[in-house]
Design an enzyme around this catalytic site. Sequence first.
Site, PDB file in Angstrom:
ATOM      1  N   THR A  55       0.884  -1.210   0.092  1.00 53.31           N
ATOM      2  CA  THR A  55       0.000  -0.055   0.139  1.00 53.31           C
ATOM      3  C   THR A  55       0.738   1.353  -0.060  1.00 53.31           C
ATOM      4  OG1 THR A  55      -2.057   1.052   0.948  1.00 53.31           O
ATOM      5  CG2 THR A  55      -0.297   0.369   2.496  1.00 53.31           C
ATOM      6  N   LYS A  83      -8.338   2.487   2.901  1.00 55.15           N
ATOM      7  CA  LYS A  83      -7.235   2.327   4.043  1.00 55.15           C
ATOM      8  C   LYS A  83      -7.152   3.759   4.727  1.00 55.15           C
ATOM      9  CE  LYS A  83      -4.960  -0.304   0.444  1.00 55.15           C
ATOM     10  NZ  LYS A  83      -3.827  -0.586  -0.342  1.00 55.15           N
ATOM     11  N   GLY A 134      -4.741   6.519   8.734  1.00 53.05           N
ATOM     12  CA  GLY A 134      -4.404   5.952   7.209  1.00 53.05           C
ATOM     13  C   GLY A 134      -3.619   4.531   7.814  1.00 53.05           C
ATOM     14  N   SER A 175       4.728   0.517   0.831  1.00 50.30           N
ATOM     15  CA  SER A 175       5.904   0.288   0.003  1.00 50.30           C
ATOM     16  C   SER A 175       5.817   1.493  -1.039  1.00 50.30           C
ATOM     17  CB  SER A 175       5.291  -0.935  -0.973  1.00 50.30           C
ATOM     18  OG  SER A 175       4.178  -0.597  -1.441  1.00 50.30           O
ATOM     19  N   SER A 200       1.859   5.804  -7.438  1.00 51.10           N
ATOM     20  CA  SER A 200       1.168   4.834  -8.292  1.00 51.10           C
ATOM     21  C   SER A 200       1.916   4.657  -9.450  1.00 51.10           C
ATOM     22  CB  SER A 200      -0.343   5.148  -8.505  1.00 51.10           C
ATOM     23  OG  SER A 200      -0.404   6.146  -9.616  1.00 51.10           O
ATOM     24  N   CYS A 228       5.416   2.700  -7.855  1.00 53.68           N
ATOM     25  CA  CYS A 228       5.203   1.239  -7.024  1.00 53.68           C
ATOM     26  C   CYS A 228       3.930   0.382  -7.680  1.00 53.68           C
ATOM     27  CB  CYS A 228       5.159   1.783  -5.669  1.00 53.68           C
ATOM     28  SG  CYS A 228       4.776   0.302  -4.589  1.00 53.68           S
ATOM     29  N   THR A 263       1.074  -0.156  -5.526  1.00 52.20           N
ATOM     30  CA  THR A 263       0.089   1.203  -5.460  1.00 52.20           C
ATOM     31  C   THR A 263      -0.910   1.394  -6.571  1.00 52.20           C
ATOM     32  OG1 THR A 263       1.769   2.113  -3.871  1.00 52.20           O
ATOM     33  CG2 THR A 263      -0.121   3.662  -4.877  1.00 52.20           C
TER      34      THR A 263
END
Length: 187
Positions: free
Chosen positions: A10, A42, A54, A133, A165, A168, A171
Amino acid sequence: MRPQNPIKATTIVAVKREAEVALAGDGQVTMGDTVLKHGARKVRRLYQGRVLAGFAGSVGDAQSLADKFESKLESSAGNLTRAAIEFAKEWRTDRILRRLEAMMIVSDGDKLFILSGDGNVVEPDDGVAAIGSGGPYAAAAARALLRYTQLGAREIVEAAMRIASEICVYTNDHFTIETLPANRSAG
């Protein structure tokens, strides 16, 4: 079978700028190399909507920690600092809680903390906190945007999440973003 490192699955990032805190999380849930879900939530509000939280880590562990943290907020009348310290102490010393694999970012609009199971309660110096991550990517992007633009906290976390995003693999671009104004804390 439990993934080797559930915290890598995440990205959560928070930015405090002037009179606002924004907290964002992606929606991807992975197990190993497989995406199980795209729209998980989340990031959520706790304590009558006055605190943002979070979570990075396994879903069950994060839910257990959210419930426990909210009870600490209740017992401290919404004082985020006191609740965070008491929560971190219990998380580190409790035989069951200390096995939970997750991290949290919490904010009441004034304070911003990263909480972990080893007893850490970290308040970032620069108003940027990130876990998971994609956390390092989101943090780097958020710090640059905070320093070199006039964007608001919400716009910064959205842009930082978008950048994370793109880098990673754990993500995605299905974000949940929550904001709180400063000076709204209950404690």
